[in-house]
Design an enzyme around this catalytic site. Structure first.
Site, PDB file in Angstrom:
ATOM      1  N   ASP A 289       5.166  -2.834 -29.191  1.00 43.87           N
ATOM      2  CA  ASP A 289       4.363  -1.886 -28.636  1.00 43.87           C
ATOM      3  C   ASP A 289       4.197  -2.112 -27.182  1.00 43.87           C
ATOM      4  OD1 ASP A 289       3.149  -0.772 -31.000  1.00 43.87           O
ATOM      5  OD2 ASP A 289       2.031  -2.510 -31.388  1.00 43.87           O
TER       6      ASP A 289
ATOM      7  N   CYS B  34       3.294   1.668   3.016  1.00 45.13           N
ATOM      8  CA  CYS B  34       4.460   0.795   2.708  1.00 45.13           C
ATOM      9  C   CYS B  34       5.439   1.536   2.192  1.00 45.13           C
ATOM     10  CB  CYS B  34       4.040  -0.531   2.341  1.00 45.13           C
ATOM     11  SG  CYS B  34       3.107  -1.528   3.329  1.00 45.13           S
TER      12      CYS B  34
ATOM     13  N   ASP C  12      -1.893   1.234 -32.853  1.00 45.79           N
ATOM     14  CA  ASP C  12      -0.960   0.506 -33.754  1.00 45.79           C
ATOM     15  C   ASP C  12      -1.614   0.405 -35.260  1.00 45.79           C
ATOM     16  OD1 ASP C  12       1.393  -0.806 -34.572  1.00 45.79           O
ATOM     17  OD2 ASP C  12       0.488  -2.468 -34.129  1.00 45.79           O
TER      18      ASP C  12
ATOM     19  N   CYS D 273       0.774  -1.170  -0.197  1.00 43.33           N
ATOM     20  CA  CYS D 273      -0.025  -0.139  -0.190  1.00 43.33           C
ATOM     21  C   CYS D 273       0.778   1.148  -0.095  1.00 43.33           C
ATOM     22  CB  CYS D 273      -0.995  -0.140   1.204  1.00 43.33           C
ATOM     23  SG  CYS D 273      -0.123   0.332   2.848  1.00 43.33           S
TER      24      CYS D 273
ATOM     25  N   ASP E 177      -0.593  -4.456 -30.259  1.00 42.77           N
ATOM     26  CA  ASP E 177      -0.530  -5.739 -30.441  1.00 42.77           C
ATOM     27  C   ASP E 177       0.798  -6.427 -30.245  1.00 42.77           C
ATOM     28  OD1 ASP E 177      -0.164  -5.316 -33.361  1.00 42.77           O
ATOM     29  OD2 ASP E 177      -0.454  -7.343 -33.496  1.00 42.77           O
TER      30      ASP E 177
END
Length: 794
Positions: A662, A53, A459, A50, A658
């Site tokens: 990328d 922390c 893309d 968290c 994809d």
């Protein structure tokens, strides 16, 4: 009998041994020396979960002498510490860093010990899931018994049900609540507070008072509040754990592409050397089927390369002497002798990994609203409960029972259950809603980020288009040429060959003799005594007549250029002494691309294309889909630069891609999406993965995100209103712990009921008279309108 497997026990024992041995001089070997003399140490710290922390670790290490910087990556649960040159004399050593972290309650291991660390993370997930199951079972049964008590059971039945509830709730909370108890203990031992401290206090006090009431024959017990609270909080903790594990896998996906070693040529003989020993200037050999270990330049040999890692384009590229090749590029068809241009730590693949980690580090700054309230919540709750206890102790003349009862009511009524559910429940329902439409969400906070976007970057290859080569019309091929070309194509695994074979009409194929595949050029064979070639136009032209024909839909172009106007790729065929037949290959626009982009523009979003492909195919795609801004020949660094520029201008960016190239830009965007056909690293880096071919998933996900954002805000308003009414009543003694438990549960149910509205209503993505999505991006391609209705009912 232990429920842990022997392998896990062994791993735990080995972890203790390694943790004890990795001291002093040995820890120094885990560092990486920088050009400026600084030494960087990277530690895995699984206990970080968290914002509190992060603050505790960075605040503790930052002031140490010689520490240049200490930065925690919450997504990777990784700590990066940079020590100044010669920091050891000042007392700050890697050993001191580890010991400081251990005193804070955050055991750390160098990332080189990743195998054992991965086992530890798997055990942590397993423990969370087991705790969640126990708490859920206990909550269901205790709530059932509580309903009977609330319904007016007689004293004997009530006392019996209280005792049965105690037998269920006490061990359940003792086991399931260890996640919160241990965290609270570590925080208190270090002299600080976190959100788990008031949660633990409420659980323990409610159990203690409930046991007292049950054993003394009291009318009220609050076991149901304890186990229900434990269950709902564990749900949020487990979902958060899953999200971080998946995000961490994105970086590992790229790291797995790195070669473990390289074949070095020494005095003409191949010698296998570790990848860390490869230096610039070394002579290496890369066999077919292996990836380039470092950035290199070809000295000898010919082959085809899969450079989708760099450009995102699936079309293989011919390699020959003088060509520069990036690390991670796959060598397809022939061995290559290369000269190393860098070491592994300075290679293109290492740069991509660094970009991924930097992008994930930047994303760690995005903190949910509930998390940002954590620092204020813990001290505020303690102050309210303490004030209620002291006030009633004084007002009642020392009646500790009444004072404790009111304090417990305050702790329970202010329990962050509704606040904690405000975001996770919407995310869970949103994930389910998206799943029904074929969209997988890997991170709940991604819905928040998606709702804020104003720019969408796509893309091209594999995203807006199918990414699969295809052959255009073949009207001008003779039967003999078609049969011969198809037969030659069947002898090659090259993607272009597969496209040609699939595109040509099946006919009786001739017998082939003396078949050979020339790496980087094509396939050659003897057919009825005549030599025939299929492959690179320049290579085919060596045996052909000067005239040529171009097969792309009936246009009679010549073959002077290796890539004549248009196509995704260019392949030639010829019989010896006969004219050349030139094939144009291209790819189809992905189904639903046009209506999806139209829907995004209707939502007042800016749409752009970033592609590693050439100017001509990118320009044609932009024209077909009415995209105003399209950038070509974009490297991974170029895409990230564009994203950073837009973000610096205040834009919120959705990246849709994809390819492996990328992955860094998917991580750099404010939020990201990828099709299921994407490479492993691309899918792992994306926040959303859509499994259906239709790009309508993009505007649909945006619509769900916008509605989820509105529901989250409503949930926060309900939670704040609940606390504004309930807390004063509890402090005034008008709310018993039982009523507080009921009110707390009611607030949680109200938040869940409000979140369920996400399953209804919303917009439907529709488009009539959509252009033919099967049309290829070929020169002169025209839009062929047809009626298509795309629907994803919201």
């Amino acid at each position: 009998m232990s429920c842990c497997s022997p392998a896990l026990d062994l791993a735990e024992n080995e972890g203790r041994v390694l943790g004890a041995d990795l001291r002093g001089e040995e820890l120094k070997h885990a560092g990486r020396l920088g050009a400026d003399g600084t030494v960087t140490y990277v530690f895995s710290v699984p206990a970080i979960h968290c914002g509190a922390c992060i603050a505790a670790v960075e605040d503790a290490l930052g002031p140490l002498p010689g520490v240049v910087s200490a930065r925690v990556n919450l997504t990777l649960r990784r700590l990066t510490v940079v020590l100044a040159p010669e920091s050891a004399p000042s007392g700050t050593t890697p050993l001191r860093l580890v010991e400081t972290l251990e005193r804070l309650g955050y055991p750390a291991t160098p990332v080189d010990l990743g195998d054992l660390d991965q086992l530890a993370r798997e055990r942590e997930s397993g423990k969370l899931l087991l705790a969640l199951g126990i708490a859920g079972f206990a909550a269901a049964n205790v709530m059932l018994l509580s309903v009977s008590v609330w319904s007016g059971a007689d004293e004997a039945t009530r006392d019996l049900f209280h005792l049965i509830s105690a037998l269920i709730a006490v061990p359940a909370v003792a086991i399931s609540g260890q996640v919160f108890f241990r965290s609270a203990f570590v925080a208190l031992r270090a002299g600080r507070l976190n959100m788990d401290v008031p949660i633990s206090l409420a659980l323990l006090l409610s159990l203690g008072l409930s046991l007292y009431e049950s054993l003394s024959g009291g009318a009220e017990a609050y076991f149901d509040a304890a186990v229900t609270l434990t269950f709902f909080l564990l749900v949020g903790r487990y979902l958060d754990q899953l999200m971080r594990e998946r995000a961490r896998s994105a970086v590992l996906g790229i790291a797995r592409l790195a070669a473990k070693g390289a074949t070095r040529i020494v005095d003409g003989e191949p010698v296998l050397v570790p990848i860390d020993e490869v230096e610039a200037g070394m002579h290496l050999r890369v066999p077919a089927g292996e990836r380039m270990p470092v950035d290199a330049r070809v000295l000898a040999g010919a082959s085809d390369l899969d450079r989708s890692l760099v450009t995102g384009e699936s079309e293989p590229v011919a390699a020959g002497p003088g060509l520069r090749i990036e690390a991670g590029v796959l060598n397809l068809t022939g061995p290559l002798d290369v000269e190393a241009l860098s070491g592994a730590k300075d290679s293109f693949l290492a740069e991509m990994t660094a970009m991924m980690e930097a992008a994930e580090q930047g994303r760690g700054a995005y903190v949910r609203i509930a998390d940002r309230m954590a620092r204020l919540y813990a001290p505020a709750v303690h102050l309210l409960a303490a004030a209620a206890f002291l006030g009633w102790l004084v007002a009642t003349g020392g009646d500790w029972y009444q004072a404790v009862t009111v304090a417990i009511a305050v702790l329970i009524v202010t329990c962050p259950c509704a606040l904690g559910l405000a975001v996770p429940v919407v995310h869970v329902i949103g994930a389910s809603r998206l799943f029904q439409a074929g969209i997988l969400m890997k991170d709940g906070s991604a819905l928040e980020r998606l709702a804020e976007i104003d720019t969408v970057l796509f893309d091209k290859t594999g995203t807006l288009t199918t990414g699969t080569p295809r052959l255009a019309r073949t009207d001008f091929l003779s039967d003999q040429e078609s049969a011969a070309a198809r037969a030659l194509a069947a002898r090659s695994h090259h993607p272009a060959s597969r496209a040609i074979r699939a595109g040509l009409e099946a006919v009786a194929e001739p017998d082939l003799e003396a078949v050979r595949e020339v790496a980087g050029s094509g396939v050659e064979a003897m057919i009825a005594g005549r030599r025939a070639r299929l492959g690179r136009p320049g290579w085919v032209a060596e045996i052909a007549a000067p005239e040529g024909r171009h097969v792309d839909g009936g246009l009679g172009d010549g073959i002077e250029d290796e890539r004549p106007r248009g196509g995704k790729g260019h392949v030639a065929f010829a019989f010896e002494g006969a004219p050349t037949v030139s094939f144009s290959l291209d790819e189809a626009v992905r189904q639903g691309a046009a209506p999806a982009l139209a829907a995004l523009r209707d939502a007042v979003l800016s749409v752009e294309v970033l592609s590693g492909d050439g100017e001509a195919p990118v320009g044609r795609l932009a024209g077909m889909l009415d995209i105003e801004r399209a950038a070509c020949r974009q490297s991974p660094a170029d895409k990230i630069a564009r994203i950073r520029t837009l973000q610096a201008e205040g834009h919120q960016v959705l990246m849709v891609g994809d390819g492996l190239n990328d992955a860094p830009s998917l991580a750099a965007g404010n939020v990201s999406m990828a099709p299921a056909s994407a490479c492993d690293a691309g899918r792992l880096a994306a926040d959303f993965v859509f499994t259906r071919e239709n790009l309508a998933a993009v505007p649909f996900a945006f619509d769900v995100a916008k509605r989820a954002k509105a529901l989250v805000r409503t949930n926060f308003a309900l939670a704040i209103l609940y606390n504004a009414v309930a807390v004063p009543l509890a402090m005034a003694g008008l709310v018993t712990p039982l009523v507080a438990a009921i009110a707390m549960s009611a607030s949680s149910i109200l938040v869940v009921a409000n979140s369920l509205r996400l399953t209804r209503g919303g917009h439907t993505v529709r488009s009539a008279d959509v252009e033919d999505q099967t049309a290829a991006l070929a020169p002169g391609a025209v839009k062929a309108p047809r009626t298509e209705r795309l629907e994803i009912a919201a």
